[in-house]
Design a protein around this motif. Structure first.
Motif, mmCIF file in Angstrom:
data_model
loop_
_atom_site.group_PDB
_atom_site.id
_atom_site.type_symbol
_atom_site.label_atom_id
_atom_site.label_comp_id
_atom_site.label_asym_id
_atom_site.label_seq_id
_atom_site.Cartn_x
_atom_site.Cartn_y
_atom_site.Cartn_z
ATOM 1 N N GLY A 31 -21.076 17.405 97.016
ATOM 2 C CA GLY A 31 -21.112 16.947 95.640
ATOM 3 C C GLY A 31 -19.952 16.052 95.237
ATOM 4 O O GLY A 31 -19.996 15.420 94.185
ATOM 5 N N ASP A 32 -18.891 15.988 96.058
ATOM 6 C CA ASP A 32 -17.756 15.108 95.752
ATOM 7 C C ASP A 32 -18.179 13.643 95.803
ATOM 8 O O ASP A 32 -19.044 13.272 96.599
ATOM 9 N N PRO A 33 -17.545 12.799 94.991
ATOM 10 C CA PRO A 33 -17.814 11.357 95.101
ATOM 11 C C PRO A 33 -17.387 10.845 96.481
ATOM 12 O O PRO A 33 -16.406 11.319 97.055
ATOM 13 N N VAL A 34 -18.138 9.892 97.006
ATOM 14 C CA VAL A 34 -17.838 9.269 98.293
ATOM 15 C C VAL A 34 -17.269 7.881 98.002
ATOM 16 O O VAL A 34 -17.978 7.025 97.479
ATOM 17 N N ASP A 35 -15.988 7.675 98.311
ATOM 18 C CA ASP A 35 -15.335 6.398 98.022
ATOM 19 C C ASP A 35 -14.795 5.697 99.258
ATOM 20 O O ASP A 35 -14.663 4.486 99.274
#
Length: 151
Positions: A31-35
């Protein structure tokens, strides 16, 4: 990254950063943003899948042959996996957006790739470059600066 032609690597180099992979550090959670795309040089990162019954299982081990966070090349997304460092090492980190810009720049500039103006050949070359940038990788993950420190 070592397999990239030098001209292609030069497109990515300005934003590359070497980071330390600390044993047991969380790189990303489901669920973490992928940057960022992370290219391990050494060490190993376990990709964990959260099951519906609450259990977590290891699904892959990524080392110097792969990458983590490759979906970020295509734009904002969320990780479907948890990535945990199992063996300390180092990695190159690059914002996914920077890789996307590098790929776009290569195929806007015919001097960088003679195939870029040849229709299907240019498209095939673009796919090869993208595959090289994401080779052997999980399609999910991210770089969490709080858990990795510059090397």
């Amino acid at each position: 990254m070592a397999a990239l032609p030098s001209a292609d690597f030069d497109l990515l180099a300005p934003e590359l950063e070497t980071v330390a992979l600390l044993e047991d550090a969380s790189i990303s959670h489901n669920g973490d943003p992928v940057d960022y795309v992370l290219f391990p040089h050494s060490g190993a990162v376990s990709l964990m899948v959260d099951l519906a019954d609450g259990q977590t299982v290891a699904s892959a081990l990524i080392g110097r042959e792969g990458a983590i966070g490759t979906l970020s090349v295509f734009g904002p997304s969320s990780s479907a996996l948890t990535a945990i460092v199992r063996a300390a090492g180092t990695a190159l980190a690059n914002p996914g957006a920077a890789i996307s810009r590098g790929i776009s720049a290569k195929f806007r500039d015919p001097a960088r790739d003679p195939d870029s103006h040849q229709g299907d050949a240019g498209a095939a070359s673009a796919r090869r470059s993208l595959q090289c940038a994401t080779s052997g990788a999980s399609p999910d993950g991210t770089l969490a600066d709080a858990h990795l420190r510059p090397h």
